[in-house]
Design a protein around this motif. Structure first.
Motif, PDB file in Angstrom:
ATOM      1  N   ALA A  65       0.833  -1.201   0.000  1.00  0.00           N
ATOM      2  CA  ALA A  65       0.000   0.000   0.000  1.00  0.00           C
ATOM      3  C   ALA A  65       0.868   1.253   0.000  1.00  0.00           C
ATOM      4  O   ALA A  65       0.577   2.226  -0.704  1.00  0.00           O
ATOM      5  CB  ALA A  65      -0.932  -0.012   1.205  1.00  0.00           C
ATOM      6  N   ALA A  66       1.964   1.235   0.776  1.00  0.00           N
ATOM      7  CA  ALA A  66       2.862   2.385   0.825  1.00  0.00           C
ATOM      8  C   ALA A  66       3.534   2.598  -0.523  1.00  0.00           C
ATOM      9  O   ALA A  66       3.663   3.741  -0.993  1.00  0.00           O
ATOM     10  CB  ALA A  66       3.910   2.181   1.921  1.00  0.00           C
ATOM     11  N   ALA A  67       3.962   1.497  -1.179  1.00  0.00           N
ATOM     12  CA  ALA A  67       4.618   1.618  -2.492  1.00  0.00           C
ATOM     13  C   ALA A  67       3.639   2.169  -3.527  1.00  0.00           C
ATOM     14  O   ALA A  67       4.010   3.002  -4.363  1.00  0.00           O
ATOM     15  CB  ALA A  67       5.147   0.253  -2.930  1.00  0.00           C
ATOM     16  N   ALA A  68       2.395   1.737  -3.456  1.00  0.00           N
ATOM     17  CA  ALA A  68       1.391   2.236  -4.393  1.00  0.00           C
ATOM     18  C   ALA A  68       1.141   3.717  -4.168  1.00  0.00           C
ATOM     19  O   ALA A  68       0.970   4.487  -5.120  1.00  0.00           O
ATOM     20  CB  ALA A  68       0.092   1.449  -4.248  1.00  0.00           C
ATOM     21  N   GLU A  95       4.855  14.422 -11.526  1.00  0.00           N
ATOM     22  CA  GLU A  95       5.261  14.479 -12.925  1.00  0.00           C
ATOM     23  C   GLU A  95       4.230  15.222 -13.764  1.00  0.00           C
ATOM     24  O   GLU A  95       4.571  15.995 -14.659  1.00  0.00           O
ATOM     25  CB  GLU A  95       5.461  13.063 -13.477  1.00  0.00           C
ATOM     26  N   GLU A  96       2.939  14.972 -13.484  1.00  0.00           N
ATOM     27  CA  GLU A  96       1.877  15.641 -14.240  1.00  0.00           C
ATOM     28  C   GLU A  96       1.882  17.149 -13.992  1.00  0.00           C
ATOM     29  O   GLU A  96       1.567  17.935 -14.878  1.00  0.00           O
ATOM     30  CB  GLU A  96       0.510  15.042 -13.865  1.00  0.00           C
ATOM     31  N   ARG A  97       2.211  17.547 -12.759  1.00  0.00           N
ATOM     32  CA  ARG A  97       2.241  18.983 -12.453  1.00  0.00           C
ATOM     33  C   ARG A  97       3.547  19.631 -12.850  1.00  0.00           C
ATOM     34  O   ARG A  97       3.685  20.845 -12.804  1.00  0.00           O
ATOM     35  CB  ARG A  97       2.012  19.180 -10.961  1.00  0.00           C
ATOM     36  N   GLY A  98       4.518  18.811 -13.251  1.00  0.00           N
ATOM     37  CA  GLY A  98       5.806  19.359 -13.677  1.00  0.00           C
ATOM     38  C   GLY A  98       6.720  19.639 -12.519  1.00  0.00           C
ATOM     39  O   GLY A  98       7.690  20.373 -12.655  1.00  0.00           O
ATOM     40  N   VAL A  99       6.454  19.090 -11.320  1.00  0.00           N
ATOM     41  CA  VAL A  99       7.309  19.296 -10.158  1.00  0.00           C
ATOM     42  C   VAL A  99       8.315  18.168 -10.105  1.00  0.00           C
ATOM     43  O   VAL A  99       7.968  16.994 -10.230  1.00  0.00           O
ATOM     44  CB  VAL A  99       6.458  19.301  -8.854  1.00  0.00           C
ATOM     45  N   ALA A 100       9.600  18.493  -9.932  1.00  0.00           N
ATOM     46  CA  ALA A 100      10.636  17.459  -9.888  1.00  0.00           C
ATOM     47  C   ALA A 100      10.854  16.975  -8.485  1.00  0.00           C
ATOM     48  O   ALA A 100      10.596  17.612  -7.527  1.00  0.00           O
ATOM     49  CB  ALA A 100      11.941  17.992 -10.455  1.00  0.00           C
ATOM     50  N   SER A 122       1.847   6.766  -6.809  1.00  0.00           N
ATOM     51  CA  SER A 122       0.771   7.693  -7.165  1.00  0.00           C
ATOM     52  C   SER A 122       1.220   9.141  -6.972  1.00  0.00           C
ATOM     53  O   SER A 122       0.948   9.994  -7.812  1.00  0.00           O
ATOM     54  CB  SER A 122      -0.463   7.397  -6.314  1.00  0.00           C
ATOM     55  N   GLU A 123       1.925   9.418  -5.870  1.00  0.00           N
ATOM     56  CA  GLU A 123       2.428  10.772  -5.617  1.00  0.00           C
ATOM     57  C   GLU A 123       3.437  11.183  -6.678  1.00  0.00           C
ATOM     58  O   GLU A 123       3.449  12.333  -7.135  1.00  0.00           O
ATOM     59  CB  GLU A 123       3.049  10.858  -4.220  1.00  0.00           C
ATOM     60  N   ASN A 124       4.317  10.250  -7.075  1.00  0.00           N
ATOM     61  CA  ASN A 124       5.315  10.555  -8.106  1.00  0.00           C
ATOM     62  C   ASN A 124       4.636  10.883  -9.438  1.00  0.00           C
ATOM     63  O   ASN A 124       5.065  11.791 -10.151  1.00  0.00           O
ATOM     64  CB  ASN A 124       6.285   9.381  -8.290  1.00  0.00           C
TER      65      ASN A 124
END
Length: 196
Positions: A178-181, A191-196, A185-187
């Motif tokens: 669950a933590a890995a998922a 990426e979608e918001r363009g934040v590195a 999801s956060e990563n």
């Protein structure tokens, strides 16, 4: 009296709505009874022809999309990355069944009155109906091929739940998964918001 009768009929129609197989089986039985009656009476061919034309028209409404892609409405998706739009029929399944069963019952009732037994040469009517059927279906199949749609679906996809291996995980393994998922999801969100 009429309103109460209509309410009672509507009640039984509503109850029959989820029982698709039973409804269509009842239509087949009613149609077989009609065919047997016409066969034994050796008449009422013009009623049978009218019944065939009417039900052919219903079938066309059933396999035709509600919005004709040729002249109106959005086109069906042709590529994998396009949005999925389900096939919406011009004539829904329940209305198709209801109109068909009504027509067969009315046709059966007409066989009890000799005024509807118009003498005709029935092989000509049968031949004309088959020609009409094949010409109409040929045109409809060409339309389906041109706009890439299939009017039939063979069942709804159903979620079957977690696999047995997933159920056998112990608490620590399940928490780690669950933590890995959640991290993945956060990563993706970053990426979608363009934040590195």
């Amino acid at each position: 009296m009429s309103a109460k009768f209509n309410q009672r009929v509507q009640y039984w129609l509503d109850k029959s709505s989820p029982h698709t197989t039973a409804r269509w089986a009842s239509l087949v039985i009613a149609l077989l009874c009609y065919v047997a009656r016409v066969w034994f009476l050796r008449g009422f061919y013009i009623v049978s022809y009218g019944l065939g034309i009417y039900n052919l028209n219903l079938l066309l409404g059933f396999i035709t999309p509600q919005f004709d892609p040729e002249s109106e409405g959005p086109e069906l998706p042709t590529k994998a990355d396009e949005e999925f739009r389900p096939f919406v029929r011009r004539l829904p399944e329940f209305k198709f069944w209801y109109a068909s069963i009504k027509s067969v019952l009315i046709g059966t009732a007409m066989t009890f009155f000799s005024v509807f037994d118009v003498p005709v040469f029935w092989p000509i009517l049968l031949l004309y109906w088959f020609v009409l059927f094949f010409v109409t279906m040929k045109r409809q199949i060409r339309h389906m091929i041109k706009y890439r749609y299939v009017p039939f679906s063979f069942g709804k996809k159903v979620w079957k739940g977690p696999s047995r291996e997933g159920l056998k995980m112990n608490g620590a393994t399940a928490a780690a998964s669950a933590a890995a998922a959640m991290v993945a999801s956060e990563n993706r969100d970053k990426e979608e918001r363009g934040v590195a």
